[in-house]
Enzyme design. Structure first.
Site, PDB file in Angstrom:
ATOM      1  N   SER A 165     -10.022  -0.144   7.206  1.00 28.51           N
ATOM      2  CA  SER A 165      -9.461  -0.121   5.846  1.00 28.51           C
ATOM      3  C   SER A 165      -8.770  -1.385   5.362  1.00 28.51           C
ATOM      4  O   SER A 165      -8.384  -1.456   4.204  1.00 28.51           O
ATOM      5  CB  SER A 165      -8.491   1.042   5.711  1.00 28.51           C
TER       6      SER A 165
ATOM      7  N   SER B 254      -9.738   2.158   2.895  1.00 34.85           N
ATOM      8  CA  SER B 254      -8.832   2.882   2.023  1.00 34.85           C
ATOM      9  C   SER B 254      -7.839   1.983   1.289  1.00 34.85           C
ATOM     10  O   SER B 254      -7.237   2.433   0.312  1.00 34.85           O
ATOM     11  CB  SER B 254      -8.052   3.910   2.847  1.00 34.85           C
TER      12      SER B 254
ATOM     13  N   LYS C 155       0.864  -1.178   0.000  1.00 36.95           N
ATOM     14  CA  LYS C 155       0.000   0.000   0.000  1.00 36.95           C
ATOM     15  C   LYS C 155       0.901   1.228   0.000  1.00 36.95           C
ATOM     16  O   LYS C 155       1.902   1.272   0.732  1.00 36.95           O
ATOM     17  CB  LYS C 155      -0.890  -0.026   1.242  1.00 36.95           C
TER      18      LYS C 155
HETATM   19  N1  GLN Z   1     -13.404   4.582   6.347  1.00 34.04           N
HETATM   20  C1  GLN Z   1     -12.688   5.038   7.491  1.00 34.04           C
HETATM   21  C2  GLN Z   1     -12.256   6.474   7.281  1.00 34.04           C
HETATM   22  O1  GLN Z   1     -12.572   7.010   6.294  1.00 34.04           O
HETATM   23  C3  GLN Z   1     -11.527   4.156   7.803  1.00 34.04           C
HETATM   24  C4  GLN Z   1     -10.296   4.429   7.021  1.00 34.04           C
HETATM   25  C5  GLN Z   1      -9.124   3.614   7.461  1.00 34.04           C
HETATM   26  O2  GLN Z   1      -9.270   2.606   8.156  1.00 34.04           O
HETATM   27  N2  GLN Z   1      -7.944   4.044   7.062  1.00 34.04           N
HETATM   28  O3  GLN Z   1     -11.621   7.052   8.100  1.00 34.04           O
END
Ligand code: GLN
Length: 495
Positions: free
Chosen positions: A177, A153, A78
């Protein structure tokens, strides 16, 4: 033997050890696949030359007698993990062209374990989002239906694994995420206990929540990768001081009283009432219950539990995470990293223009929310209250774990949605994080395990949550499930 791209991490490891394939052959094959499926948008950076050189070196090490389990296994990272040999953007224009002078600990450990990296995977900007549409570079398509999002994400990681471009990838999970994109793309992912993987070199979003973890085809694949990624790191002050863990061995460890037919005998799985609301999509509910029925056949017993503050996890998270983000992202000032506005009047103007140009809309929204909840007069009303509730949410889990060994439920309230559907309503996307946020706020380990398909043939993941440091137990249950089901082996048509 299967086609090379159909080999998962463990299968690649075995094929390499048996001499059925070389790392160079595997890497060449996957690079060709990445090029063929470029339109999915998974990769932000690909380095064929570096990958082929690393594969050749791995083959030489093997010929010289090395038998490291992950030697020569191709992966991708990532793009939130800094890498010295490749650029790192965190999905943001702010970091376009940025190169780190060092590797993130997770990257370093995986490379020490013998893996090689094909490149850097797309993600929501600074890991803020649930659909990968917040990437400043390109959207990622869900290989199960290209008109749908892969989740986020870690959407690039999820789509790349699901489309068989790589056997495994790294991801990060702040509020879901790893788990949510794994669920949306039919793969397996684990977010370990907070502190198990080092955050050194992982670009910070919300430091008290951010955790790295593997995303792959199976629990076994995840166990192998997690063993290599995790472990104490003196460079991360929140890294947990525990000896190196062999999660693969823990995954295989038989439970007391287990039988061949009932490997999960005696395992109590708690179903929080609040994880099965009336509004839960029927297709998700159906697939999750099918997964639970399989776990019951394996000997697990299902018990009703309650996490009464589940709904509060959303406002609590969306106060704490932006508060930490606003502080973490203050370092992007045009001086130290990445982008700087081309024209400005004075220092203040340079900061303003740089940040206005470099950050996308969602990141700006969170910086503003964060600065607001931390400001004098609002700190007590919002931030402090959220911190108190965070503790209560964590305590609720401890009450549950008096009644059960693991907790199960859906990962997300629906299957992957159509691209563009959430664009004009950020709150709608926030609400969809309801089942992943409580575990994140408590710092607990959690997994997404494929349990079938919902509307329009889209994959559904079962979320399994465990108490602190129960990764072995989670992987054991997921592995047992994957020995008797084949949901994790299904792949999208055309891949
Ligand atoms: N969807 C969540 C956010 O927008 C989690 C994102 C994440 O885990 N990086 O913050």
């Amino acid at each position: 033997m299967k086609a090379l791209h159909d080999l998962g991490v463990a299968e690649s490891s075995r094929a390499l050890a048996a001499g059925q394939v070389s790392s160079l052959e595997l890497t060449e094959h996957l690079l060709a696949r990445v090029a063929e499926h470029d339109s999915l948008g998974c990769f932000l950076h690909l380095d064929a030359e570096l990958a082929l050189a690393a594969a050749t070196a791995a083959d030489l090490r093997r010929a010289a007698g090395s038998s490291a389990a992950l030697l020569g296994v191709p992966l991708a990272h990532k793009d939130i993990f800094v890498t010295k040999d490749m650029p790192t953007t965190a999905g943001s224009k702010m970091l376009s062209g940025y190169r780190s002078p060092f590797d993130a600990t997770v990257v370093e450990r995986l490379s020490e374990a013998g893996t090689l990296s094909l490149g850097k995977l797309n993600c929501d900007e600074f890991a803020m989002g649930s659909s990968n549409e917040n990437s400043a570079y390109q959207a990622v398509q869900n290989p199960w239906d290209r008109s749908r999002v892969p989740g986020g994400s870690s959407g690039g990681s999820a789509a790349a694994v699901a489309a068989r471009l790589v056997p495994g990838a790294t991801g990060t999970d702040t509020g879901g995420s790893i788990r949510q994109p794994a669920s949306f793309t039919g793969i397996t992912g684990i977010k370990p206990t907070y502190g198990v993987c080092s955050r050194y070199g992982m670009i910070a979003f919300a430091s008290s929540l951010d955790q790295a973890g593997p995303m792959a085809r199976s629990a076994e694949d995840c166990a192998m990768l997690l063993s290599a990624m995790s472990g104490f790191d003196a460079r991360d002050a929140t890294s947990v001081q525990q000896p190196p863990q062999d999660f693969h061995a823990q995954m295989l460890q038989a439970r007391d009283g287990a039988t061949a037919a009932q490997p999960l005998k005696g395992l109590r799985i708690g179903l929080p009432l609040e994880f099965f609301p009336a509004a839960l999509a029927a297709d998700v509910d159906g697939a999750v219950r099918a997964g639970l029925a399989e776990l019951e056949k394996l000997g697990a017993t299902l018990v009703d539990v309650s996490l009464p503050r589940t709904e509060l996890a959303i406002p609590v998270y969306y106060i704490i995470a932006p508060a930490e983000a606003s502080s973490n992202l203050s370092r992007f000032d045009g001086v130290r990293f990445g982008h700087r506005a081309a024209q400005y009047d004075d220092l203040l103007d340079m900061y303003k223009k740089t940040r206005a140009e470099g950050f996308g809309a969602e990141v700006k929204r969170r910086i503003m929310i964060g600065a607001y909840v931390l400001s004098h007069g609002y700190y007590d009303a919002y931030y402090l209250q959220a911190q108190k509730l965070r503790r209560m949410i964590a305590d609720d889990f401890q009450l549950c774990f008096k009644q059960c060994d693991l907790i199960a439920g859906p990962v997300a309230p629906t299957v992957a949605w159509k691209a563009g559907e959430g664009a004009d309503d950020p709150v709608k996307a926030y609400l969809a994080d309801i089942f992943t946020l409580p575990g994140s706020l408590a710092g607990l380990p959690g997994m997404s395990v494929p349990v079938g398909f919902g509307a329009n043939g889209m994959p559904v993941g079962l979320q399994l949550l465990g108490n602190y440091f129960s990764e072995g137990r989670l992987l054991h249950a997921a592995h047992a499930l994957q020995q008797v089901t084949d949901w994790h082996l299904r792949k999208p048509e055309g891949f």
